[in-house]
Design a protein around this motif. Structure first.
Motif, PDB file in Angstrom:
ATOM      1  N   GLN A 135       0.837  -1.193   0.000  1.00 44.74           N
ATOM      2  CA  GLN A 135       0.000   0.000   0.000  1.00 44.74           C
ATOM      3  C   GLN A 135       0.875   1.248   0.000  1.00 44.74           C
ATOM      4  N   PRO A 136       1.050   1.893  -1.145  1.00 48.15           N
ATOM      5  CA  PRO A 136       1.951   3.058  -1.202  1.00 48.15           C
ATOM      6  C   PRO A 136       1.589   4.149  -0.205  1.00 48.15           C
ATOM      7  N   GLU A 137       0.289   4.345   0.038  1.00 49.09           N
ATOM      8  CA  GLU A 137      -0.125   5.420   0.941  1.00 49.09           C
ATOM      9  C   GLU A 137       0.201   5.117   2.398  1.00 49.09           C
ATOM     10  N   LEU A 138       0.570   3.871   2.695  1.00 45.76           N
ATOM     11  CA  LEU A 138       0.906   3.492   4.065  1.00 45.76           C
ATOM     12  C   LEU A 138       2.407   3.402   4.275  1.00 45.76           C
ATOM     13  N   GLY A 139       3.196   3.836   3.304  1.00 48.28           N
ATOM     14  CA  GLY A 139       4.637   3.611   3.365  1.00 48.28           C
ATOM     15  C   GLY A 139       5.445   4.739   3.961  1.00 48.28           C
ATOM     16  N   ASP A 140       4.795   5.818   4.425  1.00 47.15           N
ATOM     17  CA  ASP A 140       5.547   6.955   4.945  1.00 47.15           C
ATOM     18  C   ASP A 140       6.289   6.627   6.232  1.00 47.15           C
ATOM     19  N   ASP A 141       5.659   5.845   7.092  1.00 47.61           N
ATOM     20  CA  ASP A 141       6.284   5.461   8.358  1.00 47.61           C
ATOM     21  C   ASP A 141       6.823   4.049   8.234  1.00 47.61           C
ATOM     22  N   GLU A 142       8.076   3.867   8.606  1.00 48.89           N
ATOM     23  CA  GLU A 142       8.645   2.526   8.519  1.00 48.89           C
ATOM     24  C   GLU A 142       8.450   1.729   9.791  1.00 48.89           C
ATOM     25  N   TRP A 143       8.164   2.399  10.919  1.00 50.32           N
ATOM     26  CA  TRP A 143       8.155   1.652  12.177  1.00 50.32           C
ATOM     27  C   TRP A 143       7.016   0.648  12.307  1.00 50.32           C
ATOM     28  N   PRO A 144       5.823   0.860  11.686  1.00 46.42           N
ATOM     29  CA  PRO A 144       4.800  -0.184  11.839  1.00 46.42           C
ATOM     30  C   PRO A 144       5.242  -1.547  11.328  1.00 46.42           C
ATOM     31  N   ARG A 145       6.206  -1.561  10.410  1.00 45.82           N
ATOM     32  CA  ARG A 145       6.656  -2.838   9.883  1.00 45.82           C
ATOM     33  C   ARG A 145       7.695  -3.499  10.794  1.00 45.82           C
ATOM     34  N   ARG A 146       8.018  -2.849  11.893  1.00 41.55           N
ATOM     35  CA  ARG A 146       8.922  -3.465  12.864  1.00 41.55           C
ATOM     36  C   ARG A 146       8.227  -4.561  13.686  1.00 41.55           C
ATOM     37  N   TYR A 147       6.900  -4.634  13.613  1.00 42.00           N
ATOM     38  CA  TYR A 147       6.215  -5.712  14.327  1.00 42.00           C
ATOM     39  C   TYR A 147       6.663  -7.073  13.806  1.00 42.00           C
ATOM     40  N   LEU A 148       6.840  -7.181  12.503  1.00 42.10           N
ATOM     41  CA  LEU A 148       7.348  -8.436  11.962  1.00 42.10           C
ATOM     42  C   LEU A 148       8.754  -8.703  12.477  1.00 42.10           C
ATOM     43  N   THR A 149       9.572  -7.686  12.555  1.00 42.49           N
ATOM     44  CA  THR A 149      10.920  -7.839  13.122  1.00 42.49           C
ATOM     45  C   THR A 149      10.841  -8.325  14.559  1.00 42.49           C
ATOM     46  N   ALA A 150       9.943  -7.719  15.340  1.00 44.54           N
ATOM     47  CA  ALA A 150       9.793  -8.120  16.743  1.00 44.54           C
ATOM     48  C   ALA A 150       9.369  -9.578  16.848  1.00 44.54           C
ATOM     49  N   TYR A 151       8.510 -10.010  15.945  1.00 41.94           N
ATOM     50  CA  TYR A 151       8.067 -11.409  15.930  1.00 41.94           C
ATOM     51  C   TYR A 151       9.214 -12.334  15.531  1.00 41.94           C
ATOM     52  N   GLU A 152       9.902 -11.987  14.466  1.00 43.12           N
ATOM     53  CA  GLU A 152      10.950 -12.864  13.961  1.00 43.12           C
ATOM     54  C   GLU A 152      12.150 -12.949  14.899  1.00 43.12           C
ATOM     55  N   THR A 153      12.370 -11.932  15.705  1.00 42.37           N
ATOM     56  CA  THR A 153      13.480 -11.945  16.664  1.00 42.37           C
ATOM     57  C   THR A 153      13.059 -12.441  18.039  1.00 42.37           C
ATOM     58  N   GLY A 154      11.815 -12.904  18.168  1.00 42.97           N
ATOM     59  CA  GLY A 154      11.383 -13.528  19.412  1.00 42.97           C
ATOM     60  C   GLY A 154      10.954 -12.591  20.506  1.00 42.97           C
ATOM     61  N   LEU A 155      10.666 -11.334  20.181  1.00 39.45           N
ATOM     62  CA  LEU A 155      10.274 -10.383  21.219  1.00 39.45           C
ATOM     63  C   LEU A 155       8.790 -10.458  21.554  1.00 39.45           C
ATOM     64  N   LEU A 156       7.959 -10.601  20.551  1.00 38.19           N
ATOM     65  CA  LEU A 156       6.521 -10.672  20.809  1.00 38.19           C
ATOM     66  C   LEU A 156       5.856 -11.649  19.853  1.00 38.19           C
ATOM     67  N   ASP A 157       4.611 -11.948  20.162  1.00 38.27           N
ATOM     68  CA  ASP A 157       3.786 -12.770  19.279  1.00 38.27           C
ATOM     69  C   ASP A 157       2.339 -12.378  19.516  1.00 38.27           C
TER      70      ASP A 157
END
Length: 292
Positions: free
Chosen positions: A261-283
């Motif tokens: 979604q191009p209109e949702l790409g201004d902020d990069e931090w919402p996509r850190r949830y996947l990082t948090a999941y993949e690194t074992g921080l949250l689920d």
């Protein structure tokens, strides 16, 4: 939920007094900023969604209709944990706009659904969004109701509901023991609880999350640890507390949708949830329990 939250705005408290027992950040995000209007929350729901039931190839481009379906499916997953809900009374804690309450009535045959939210603006929006259903309830009084109240101080009598559910709200609860005690109090002897949201996996993860995800740093969310949440429910007298991780049906497809979604790409931090999941921080979890 906290993906793509509205901007923090100027420093200082929100306009007007904060609703009772709500931190300023929570009051502002769900009040004047109205998180449900953020484009990432298609359809007015406020959750990450559960994506496993979407039709078509797994790698196809995800649409707005898919986003809405994922949000509805998260409610369906939770409501589906209740055995024979037809005709029973249910309470939705943290109901937001009440769209999940309407889905519960429409698809699960509940007799009565009560939506509870701590923010008066959300209760007003729920009544507006469900005006037609509320009007139709005149032929069946009390089928749908919205109440202002906090999770730790539910304004209902003892033993008044059969099913208590909460979808992506418990990450905001400052007083989880209070919520657990109130849940145990308002459930009837054969009642059931089901809640779903994202939690930290460990205490070390809970300490690390504010560095990665702004909602934990700015006071919107609380990094509760999943095992401690389960223990809190058991300590309040709830039985058969079970925890199910569902992150494989949440994080990657949500992240893929955001990336498309191009209109949702201004902020990069919402996509850190996947990082948090993949690194074992949250689920993401579904917790269920039975009344004591």
């Amino acid at each position: 939920m906290t993906q793509q939250q509205p901007p923090a705005g100027p420093a200082g408290p929100p306009d007007g007094p904060a609703p009772p027992d709500l931190p300023d950040r929570v009051a502002r995000v769900y009040g004047e900023l109205d998180l449900s209007t953020v484009p990432a929350f298609a359809g007015g729901f406020i959750n990450f969604g559960y994506w496993t039931g979407l039709p078509g190839p797994a790698d196809r481009e995800l649409t707005r209709a898919d986003r809405v379906r994922s949000e509805e499916d998260l409610y369906r997953l939770v409501l589906g944990t209740f055995d024979r809900p037809q005709g029973r009374t249910a309470l939705d804690v943290g109901c937001g706009r009440g769209l999940g309450c309407a889905l519960a009535l429409r698809e699960f045959g509940l007799g009565t659904v009560i939506g509870l939210d701590a923010h008066p603006d959300q209760i007003a929006r729920a009544r507006e969004a469900n005006a037609e259903l509320l009007t139709a309830s005149a032929d069946a009084p009390g089928r749908l109701e919205f109440l202002l109240g906090a999770a730790q101080d539910i304004p209902l009598p003892d033993g008044s509901v059969d099913c208590l559910f909460s979808v992506e709200a418990a990450q905001h609860f400052r007083d989880l023991p209070g919520f657990a005690r109130e849940a145990a109090r308002v459930l009837r002897p054969a009642g059931r609880l089901a809640l779903t949201t994202f939690f930290a996996r460990t205490r070390a993860a809970a300490r690390a999350l504010p560095e990665l995800l702004p909602p934990y740093a700015d006071g919107l969310d609380v990094p509760h640890v999943v095992d401690e949440v389960a223990g809190t429910l058991a300590a309040a007298g709830l039985r058969e507390v079970r925890v199910r991780a569902i992150g494989d049906g949440v994080w990657e497809p949500y992240d893929r949708y955001m990336a498309q979604q191009p209109e949702l790409g201004d902020d990069e931090w919402p996509r850190r949830y996947l990082t948090a999941y993949e690194t074992g921080l949250l689920d993401y979890y579904v917790l269920t329990a039975a009344a004591g």
